[in-house]
Write a protein that holds these residues in place. Structure first.
Motif: not given
Length: 177
Positions: A103-104, A106-121
């Motif tokens: 089931d991929h 979870e990795s899709v969600v993790n990638t989205m969370v990290v990309l969103d966090a990268l936009d905030q630094v």
């Protein structure tokens, strides 16, 4: 009618005496031929059944009894080996289970969370993290690409990771210094 047909006890007594006299040697021989004690015991049993069926020939004294028993045992082992060679190998039954599918999501969600966090630094922190973690560059390669000294890339990556953790933890978490 043969003597053993009239007296079943006589044939049984013959088999008992054959087993008592030749059983150990027969089992040892069959074990050497098969390499398996259980299979050897089956061969000995079948050999004695055949001896029971041919009790008249054994009683008549034609040749060596032990030689006859060993020949029958060898022929049984040979027949079994030939039969196994003809049949396909048996396999154990497998339980019906649905195929395992990764089931991929979870990795899709993790990638989205990290990309969103990268936009905030900050942009400097984001550039260093992208070079090191997404493009897989070494500190020296990232420093060359960004036009910075390697020491600056190392310290920025340290502080960038701390800032990223803070963003991902949410507003209620504090960064310990």
């Amino acid at each position: 009618m043969a003597d053993t047909d009239r007296r079943p006890d006589a044939a049984e007594a013959l088999i008992r005496s054959l087993y008592a006299e030749h059983g150990r040697a027969l089992l040892a021989y069959a074990t050497r031929l098969t390499g398996d004690r259980a299979a050897a015991e089956d061969v000995v049993q079948e050999t004695l059944v055949r001896a029971w069926k041919h009790a008249d020939d054994l009683v008549a004294g034609k040749g060596s009894v032990r030689g006859w028993l060993l020949t029958v045992a060898r022929n049984l082992v040979t027949d079994r080996a030939r039969a196994r060679a003809v049949r396909p190998a048996e396999v154990a039954e497998v339980e019906d289970r649905p195929p395992v599918e990764g089931d991929h999501s979870e990795s899709v969600v993790n990638t989205m969370v990290v990309l969103d966090a990268l936009d905030q630094v900050s942009a400097e922190h984001r550039e260093v993290l992208v070079q090191l973690y997404y493009r897989g560059r070494t500190v020296t390669e990232a420093a060359k690409e960004l036009g910075l000294p390697p020491g600056t890339v190392k310290s920025r990556s340290y502080y960038a990771l701390r800032a990223l953790r803070t963003v991902m933890a949410g507003p209620e978490a504090e960064v310990s210094r």
